[in-house]
Design a protein around this motif. Sequence first.
Motif, PDB file in Angstrom:
ATOM      1  N   TRP A  45      55.902 -29.019  36.043  1.00 26.54           N
ATOM      2  CA  TRP A  45      55.104 -27.541  36.836  1.00 26.54           C
ATOM      3  C   TRP A  45      54.026 -28.529  37.289  1.00 26.54           C
ATOM      4  O   TRP A  45      54.384 -29.614  38.175  1.00 26.54           O
ATOM      5  CB  TRP A  45      55.438 -27.335  36.914  1.00 26.54           C
ATOM      6  CG  TRP A  45      56.510 -26.174  37.110  1.00 26.54           C
ATOM      7  CD1 TRP A  45      56.617 -25.297  36.160  1.00 26.54           C
ATOM      8  CD2 TRP A  45      58.086 -26.189  37.970  1.00 26.54           C
ATOM      9  NE1 TRP A  45      57.896 -24.442  36.141  1.00 26.54           N
ATOM     10  CE2 TRP A  45      58.404 -25.287  36.465  1.00 26.54           C
ATOM     11  CE3 TRP A  45      58.204 -26.761  39.451  1.00 26.54           C
ATOM     12  CZ2 TRP A  45      59.756 -24.873  37.627  1.00 26.54           C
ATOM     13  CZ3 TRP A  45      59.239 -26.400  39.446  1.00 26.54           C
ATOM     14  CH2 TRP A  45      59.994 -25.402  38.875  1.00 26.54           C
ATOM     15  N   ASP A  49      53.949 -31.909  36.440  1.00 31.76           N
ATOM     16  CA  ASP A  49      54.011 -33.333  37.266  1.00 31.76           C
ATOM     17  C   ASP A  49      54.251 -33.539  38.795  1.00 31.76           C
ATOM     18  O   ASP A  49      54.409 -33.842  39.877  1.00 31.76           O
ATOM     19  CB  ASP A  49      54.838 -33.935  36.657  1.00 31.76           C
ATOM     20  CG  ASP A  49      54.771 -34.524  34.960  1.00 31.76           C
ATOM     21  OD1 ASP A  49      54.308 -34.584  34.953  1.00 31.76           O
ATOM     22  OD2 ASP A  49      55.886 -33.652  34.786  1.00 31.76           O
ATOM     23  N   VAL A  50      55.541 -31.994  39.528  1.00 30.75           N
ATOM     24  CA  VAL A  50      55.428 -31.774  40.537  1.00 30.75           C
ATOM     25  C   VAL A  50      53.830 -32.280  41.693  1.00 30.75           C
ATOM     26  O   VAL A  50      54.343 -32.571  42.931  1.00 30.75           O
ATOM     27  CB  VAL A  50      55.969 -30.398  40.843  1.00 30.75           C
ATOM     28  CG1 VAL A  50      56.463 -30.306  42.124  1.00 30.75           C
ATOM     29  CG2 VAL A  50      57.463 -30.178  40.414  1.00 30.75           C
ATOM     30  N   ARG A  69      59.148 -35.191  44.962  1.00 29.96           N
ATOM     31  CA  ARG A  69      58.467 -34.303  44.183  1.00 29.96           C
ATOM     32  C   ARG A  69      59.847 -33.251  44.072  1.00 29.96           C
ATOM     33  O   ARG A  69      59.687 -32.385  43.058  1.00 29.96           O
ATOM     34  CB  ARG A  69      57.463 -33.862  45.399  1.00 29.96           C
ATOM     35  CG  ARG A  69      55.679 -34.758  44.660  1.00 29.96           C
ATOM     36  CD  ARG A  69      54.762 -34.383  45.154  1.00 29.96           C
ATOM     37  NE  ARG A  69      53.590 -35.023  44.980  1.00 29.96           N
ATOM     38  CZ  ARG A  69      52.517 -35.235  43.943  1.00 29.96           C
ATOM     39  NH1 ARG A  69      53.050 -34.825  43.077  1.00 29.96           N
ATOM     40  NH2 ARG A  69      51.884 -36.549  44.592  1.00 29.96           N
ATOM     41  N   LEU A 115      61.740 -33.953  41.192  1.00 27.43           N
ATOM     42  CA  LEU A 115      61.204 -33.673  39.862  1.00 27.43           C
ATOM     43  C   LEU A 115      61.627 -32.265  40.037  1.00 27.43           C
ATOM     44  O   LEU A 115      61.344 -31.800  38.283  1.00 27.43           O
ATOM     45  CB  LEU A 115      60.122 -33.733  40.336  1.00 27.43           C
ATOM     46  CG  LEU A 115      59.762 -35.164  40.091  1.00 27.43           C
ATOM     47  CD1 LEU A 115      57.573 -35.697  40.328  1.00 27.43           C
ATOM     48  CD2 LEU A 115      59.716 -36.496  38.506  1.00 27.43           C
ATOM     49  N   VAL A 116      61.945 -30.736  40.764  1.00 30.81           N
ATOM     50  CA  VAL A 116      61.422 -29.586  40.945  1.00 30.81           C
ATOM     51  C   VAL A 116      63.153 -29.372  40.231  1.00 30.81           C
ATOM     52  O   VAL A 116      63.121 -28.705  39.192  1.00 30.81           O
ATOM     53  CB  VAL A 116      61.362 -28.802  42.123  1.00 30.81           C
ATOM     54  CG1 VAL A 116      61.935 -28.008  42.600  1.00 30.81           C
ATOM     55  CG2 VAL A 116      59.781 -28.794  42.939  1.00 30.81           C
ATOM     56  N   ARG A 173      62.895 -30.271  36.920  1.00 34.54           N
ATOM     57  CA  ARG A 173      62.642 -29.974  36.210  1.00 34.54           C
ATOM     58  C   ARG A 173      63.482 -28.170  35.815  1.00 34.54           C
ATOM     59  O   ARG A 173      63.759 -27.599  34.708  1.00 34.54           O
ATOM     60  CB  ARG A 173      61.315 -29.019  36.358  1.00 34.54           C
ATOM     61  CG  ARG A 173      60.612 -28.079  36.107  1.00 34.54           C
ATOM     62  CD  ARG A 173      60.108 -27.824  34.809  1.00 34.54           C
ATOM     63  NE  ARG A 173      59.651 -26.515  33.596  1.00 34.54           N
ATOM     64  CZ  ARG A 173      59.443 -26.468  32.510  1.00 34.54           C
ATOM     65  NH1 ARG A 173      59.677 -27.555  31.831  1.00 34.54           N
ATOM     66  NH2 ARG A 173      59.400 -25.368  32.457  1.00 34.54           N
TER      67      ARG A 173
END
Length: 286
Positions: A6, A8-9, A31, A34-35, A38
């Motif tokens: 999270w 990184d997001v 982004r 990336l979620v 994750r």
Amino acid sequence: MYTASWRDVVRPGLFGASPDPRDKPYRFIIRLALVVFRLFRFRFDVRGSHHVPPTGGAIICSNHVSFFDFTFLGLGALPQHRLVRFMAKSAVFDHWFSGPFMRAMKHIPVDRRAGSAAFEAAVRALKDGEIVGVFPEATISTSFTVKDLKAGAARMAIDSGVPIIPAAVWGGHRVATKNHKVQLRRGVAVTVALGEPITAEPGEQIPALLARTRTAMEALLDEAQRSYPDQPAGDDDRWWQPAHLGGTAPTPSEAATADTVRAAGRGAKAPKKSLGRRVSGLVRRR
């Protein structure tokens, strides 16, 4: 292995100190990706990111095994704070949902009936210092080996004077690929490998540069496959491994034959009847 966090997001410096404000939509979508990474806990092994130049144009040429390869491949350029402009079929740009996103990210539409426009757009982008992503096989390889490459990437490299960065992606096909149902599983390992840049020699012809690119891609893919951390859970799970490594995927020759038959079938299909004509036919038969 790297698993998106999270942190990184929301990390401020993810795209460098002063990212181009015109790429704000692209950065937002990364982004969001990336979620998703994750939530599904993808385990990434990203190798060779240092081969992506921090500035200037380059072509990333990768194999193609998954519907999500472009999202994974973009991770390879992110450590250098570079965004990749992918060449994709025009139908994706025409779609009501994906089209606005593709255009906002400045990806390059490819109309196979008029490919010169896409080629010229890619060369302009390369000369402007962009990274262009290409899947030179032009479609997903169902044998999970490198298919014959189209010449476009080599032509672009020669015309624009930029290097080719060979690449390989492996693992994403276990989630979504051609001829198999989508399997939304968590914790899948995905390998992204980028190799040393290949620069066209003075006077080098397209076939020679293309052959060097394919050799490098095959070596990267073979290394990614042999070092992949996961193994099939059983005989019925060997479908995602290539035949030469003991998997049940079709051999390259079998896959090529199937592709030819499939293409011939598409060409021979009768035009679909409109809804009105089908209803009229049903009424007449009553």
